[in-house]
Design a protein around this motif. Structure first.
Motif, mmCIF file in Angstrom:
data_model
loop_
_atom_site.group_PDB
_atom_site.id
_atom_site.type_symbol
_atom_site.label_atom_id
_atom_site.label_comp_id
_atom_site.label_asym_id
_atom_site.label_seq_id
_atom_site.Cartn_x
_atom_site.Cartn_y
_atom_site.Cartn_z
ATOM 1 N N ALA A 1 -35.557 -144.928 1.894
ATOM 2 C CA ALA A 1 -36.395 -145.938 2.544
ATOM 3 C C ALA A 1 -37.662 -146.194 1.731
ATOM 4 O O ALA A 1 -38.083 -147.348 1.583
ATOM 5 C CB ALA A 1 -36.732 -145.507 3.962
ATOM 6 N N ASN A 2 -38.251 -145.138 1.190
ATOM 7 C CA ASN A 2 -39.446 -145.319 0.342
ATOM 8 C C ASN A 2 -39.116 -146.126 -0.907
ATOM 9 O O ASN A 2 -39.883 -147.001 -1.320
ATOM 10 C CB ASN A 2 -40.035 -143.967 -0.052
ATOM 11 C CG ASN A 2 -40.697 -143.259 1.104
ATOM 12 O OD1 ASN A 2 -40.986 -143.853 2.138
ATOM 13 N ND2 ASN A 2 -40.934 -141.972 0.939
ATOM 14 N N TYR A 12 -48.008 -155.555 6.604
ATOM 15 C CA TYR A 12 -46.687 -156.033 6.203
ATOM 16 C C TYR A 12 -45.830 -154.876 5.691
ATOM 17 O O TYR A 12 -44.672 -154.718 6.085
ATOM 18 C CB TYR A 12 -46.835 -157.114 5.127
ATOM 19 C CG TYR A 12 -45.531 -157.624 4.585
ATOM 20 C CD1 TYR A 12 -44.828 -158.618 5.255
ATOM 21 C CD2 TYR A 12 -44.995 -157.113 3.414
ATOM 22 C CE1 TYR A 12 -43.615 -159.089 4.761
ATOM 23 C CE2 TYR A 12 -43.788 -157.566 2.917
ATOM 24 C CZ TYR A 12 -43.102 -158.557 3.599
ATOM 25 O OH TYR A 12 -41.897 -159.011 3.110
ATOM 26 N N ALA A 13 -46.404 -154.061 4.827
ATOM 27 C CA ALA A 13 -45.656 -152.937 4.249
ATOM 28 C C ALA A 13 -45.284 -151.919 5.325
ATOM 29 O O ALA A 13 -44.148 -151.430 5.361
ATOM 30 C CB ALA A 13 -46.470 -152.268 3.138
ATOM 31 N N MET A 14 -46.236 -151.593 6.197
ATOM 32 C CA MET A 14 -45.935 -150.633 7.258
ATOM 33 C C MET A 14 -44.857 -151.155 8.194
ATOM 34 O O MET A 14 -43.925 -150.432 8.553
ATOM 35 C CB MET A 14 -47.195 -150.291 8.046
ATOM 36 C CG MET A 14 -48.136 -149.369 7.319
ATOM 37 S SD MET A 14 -49.487 -148.863 8.429
ATOM 38 C CE MET A 14 -50.330 -147.709 7.377
ATOM 39 N N GLU A 15 -44.973 -152.405 8.598
ATOM 40 C CA GLU A 15 -43.969 -152.964 9.503
ATOM 41 C C GLU A 15 -42.599 -152.984 8.834
ATOM 42 O O GLU A 15 -41.593 -152.643 9.466
ATOM 43 C CB GLU A 15 -44.360 -154.365 9.962
ATOM 44 C CG GLU A 15 -43.348 -154.944 10.938
ATOM 45 C CD GLU A 15 -43.743 -156.286 11.522
ATOM 46 O OE1 GLU A 15 -42.830 -156.995 11.983
ATOM 47 O OE2 GLU A 15 -44.945 -156.641 11.525
ATOM 48 N N HIS A 16 -42.550 -153.356 7.580
ATOM 49 C CA HIS A 16 -41.262 -153.401 6.881
ATOM 50 C C HIS A 16 -40.626 -152.006 6.843
ATOM 51 O O HIS A 16 -39.435 -151.851 7.117
ATOM 52 C CB HIS A 16 -41.424 -153.960 5.463
ATOM 53 C CG HIS A 16 -40.124 -154.163 4.779
ATOM 54 N ND1 HIS A 16 -39.305 -155.234 5.055
ATOM 55 C CD2 HIS A 16 -39.464 -153.406 3.859
ATOM 56 C CE1 HIS A 16 -38.209 -155.135 4.329
ATOM 57 N NE2 HIS A 16 -38.283 -154.031 3.591
ATOM 58 N N ARG A 25 -39.417 -150.947 10.306
ATOM 59 C CA ARG A 25 -38.187 -151.641 10.714
ATOM 60 C C ARG A 25 -36.938 -151.002 10.095
ATOM 61 O O ARG A 25 -35.843 -151.142 10.626
ATOM 62 C CB ARG A 25 -38.265 -153.125 10.367
ATOM 63 C CG ARG A 25 -39.184 -153.894 11.291
ATOM 64 C CD ARG A 25 -39.151 -155.381 11.018
ATOM 65 N NE ARG A 25 -40.068 -156.102 11.863
ATOM 66 C CZ ARG A 25 -39.819 -156.514 13.093
ATOM 67 N NH1 ARG A 25 -38.648 -156.255 13.648
ATOM 68 N NH2 ARG A 25 -40.726 -157.167 13.790
ATOM 69 N N MET A 26 -37.107 -150.293 8.996
ATOM 70 C CA MET A 26 -35.963 -149.593 8.403
ATOM 71 C C MET A 26 -35.433 -148.495 9.330
ATOM 72 O O MET A 26 -34.282 -148.078 9.203
ATOM 73 C CB MET A 26 -36.350 -148.976 7.060
ATOM 74 C CG MET A 26 -36.607 -149.978 5.979
ATOM 75 S SD MET A 26 -37.043 -149.102 4.459
ATOM 76 C CE MET A 26 -37.613 -150.457 3.458
ATOM 77 N N LEU A 27 -36.260 -148.038 10.249
ATOM 78 C CA LEU A 27 -35.857 -146.983 11.176
ATOM 79 C C LEU A 27 -35.045 -147.514 12.353
ATOM 80 O O LEU A 27 -34.420 -146.725 13.067
ATOM 81 C CB LEU A 27 -37.090 -146.255 11.718
ATOM 82 C CG LEU A 27 -37.979 -145.579 10.699
ATOM 83 C CD1 LEU A 27 -39.224 -145.019 11.384
ATOM 84 C CD2 LEU A 27 -37.229 -144.484 9.969
ATOM 85 N N GLN A 28 -35.062 -148.811 12.571
ATOM 86 C CA GLN A 28 -34.415 -149.382 13.751
ATOM 87 C C GLN A 28 -32.967 -148.930 13.948
ATOM 88 O O GLN A 28 -32.607 -148.549 15.051
ATOM 89 C CB GLN A 28 -34.497 -150.908 13.736
ATOM 90 C CG GLN A 28 -35.876 -151.431 14.014
ATOM 91 C CD GLN A 28 -36.366 -151.101 15.401
ATOM 92 O OE1 GLN A 28 -36.514 -149.933 15.780
ATOM 93 N NE2 GLN A 28 -36.627 -152.125 16.173
ATOM 94 N N THR A 40 -45.293 -152.047 19.679
ATOM 95 C CA THR A 40 -45.530 -151.252 18.466
ATOM 96 C C THR A 40 -46.421 -152.003 17.490
ATOM 97 O O THR A 40 -47.351 -151.428 16.918
ATOM 98 C CB THR A 40 -44.195 -150.884 17.785
ATOM 99 O OG1 THR A 40 -43.458 -150.031 18.662
ATOM 100 C CG2 THR A 40 -44.408 -150.187 16.449
ATOM 101 N N TRP A 41 -46.146 -153.285 17.302
ATOM 102 C CA TRP A 41 -46.934 -154.061 16.339
ATOM 103 C C TRP A 41 -48.367 -154.232 16.840
ATOM 104 O O TRP A 41 -49.310 -154.239 16.038
ATOM 105 C CB TRP A 41 -46.271 -155.386 16.021
ATOM 106 C CG TRP A 41 -44.810 -155.222 15.699
ATOM 107 C CD1 TRP A 41 -43.774 -155.990 16.156
ATOM 108 C CD2 TRP A 41 -44.200 -154.212 14.870
ATOM 109 N NE1 TRP A 41 -42.577 -155.504 15.667
ATOM 110 C CE2 TRP A 41 -42.801 -154.422 14.884
ATOM 111 C CE3 TRP A 41 -44.681 -153.140 14.129
ATOM 112 C CZ2 TRP A 41 -41.902 -153.621 14.186
ATOM 113 C CZ3 TRP A 41 -43.790 -152.318 13.443
ATOM 114 C CH2 TRP A 41 -42.425 -152.570 13.467
ATOM 115 N N GLU A 42 -48.547 -154.327 18.183
ATOM 116 C CA GLU A 42 -49.908 -154.372 18.736
ATOM 117 C C GLU A 42 -50.603 -153.022 18.548
ATOM 118 O O GLU A 42 -51.800 -152.974 18.247
ATOM 119 C CB GLU A 42 -49.861 -154.766 20.211
ATOM 120 C CG GLU A 42 -49.457 -156.218 20.419
ATOM 121 C CD GLU A 42 -49.234 -156.584 21.872
ATOM 122 O OE1 GLU A 42 -49.373 -155.707 22.767
ATOM 123 O OE2 GLU A 42 -48.906 -157.756 22.126
#
Length: 190
Positions: free
Chosen positions: A21-22, A47-51, A54-57, A137-139
């Motif tokens: 993922a990294n 943006y980087a954190m959210e991306h 989202r890989m964990l979804q 989560t995004w909030e």
């Protein structure tokens, strides 16, 4: 199917996922440099954190188990290394650089520790978020980034009280998220 491929057990599989993922995050960010150069440092970091989150979804229902495995003392060195590499990537995208005059190594490590704290707190929060498209989560992430900006502003102007308050807010968020994770783990075992 996986049997024999991963000889170190489930912890090795978790470690592989984190490293992969990294790597995918770094590639994704490199591919989007043209877009990201027009973003503020905060927007790039979000943006980087959210991306990465989202890989964990696809693994979300089991990720708390994976995090618990990574926290075992025997697995901590690999978990810490993966988290440090993620922190480096996130700090880089946010524009945090080593500055021998402006704090030197201490600030370099502090930047990475704070970014890691924001990321991990948000990751833990996401595990219990049932809102549509992880809106909550995004909030939550936005509020943590607000705290990070307040801490940075306090450092710039030398306001130690605001720095302490901002740091406390981040620490309380992380503690609260850890408590929720542990409670969910305990409830699953009952």
């Amino acid at each position: 199917m996986v049997q024999g491929i991963v000889t170190g057990g489930p912890a090795e599989l978790v470690s592989f996922f984190m490293e992969d993922a990294n790597r995918r995050l770094a590639e994704h960010l490199a591919d989007r440099q043209d877009v990201m150069q027009h973003m503020s440092p905060r927007k790039r970091l979000r943006y980087a954190m959210e991306h990465r989150l989202r890989m964990l979804q696809p693994l979300r229902s089991k990720w708390s188990d994976a995090m618990a495995l990574g926290a075992f003392p025997s697995n901590m060195p690999q978990t810490a290394e993966s988290l440090a590499l993620l922190a480096d990537e996130l700090a880089h995208v946010a524009g945090y650089k080593y500055d021998p005059v402006g704090g030197g190594a201490a600030k370099w490590y502090l930047d990475r520790a704070v970014v890691s704290g924001v990321y991990v707190a948000t990751e833990l929060f996401m595990l219990t978020d049932e809102s549509e498209d992880n809106k909550d989560t995004w909030e939550f992430l936005e509020r943590r980034l607000d705290g990070l900006e307040r801490a940075e502003a306090a450092i710039r102007v030398g306001n130690i009280q605001n720095l302490i308050q901002s740091t406390r807010t981040i620490a309380v968020s992380l503690g609260s998220a850890l408590q929720t994770l542990m409670q969910n783990q305990m409830n699953r075992k009952e």
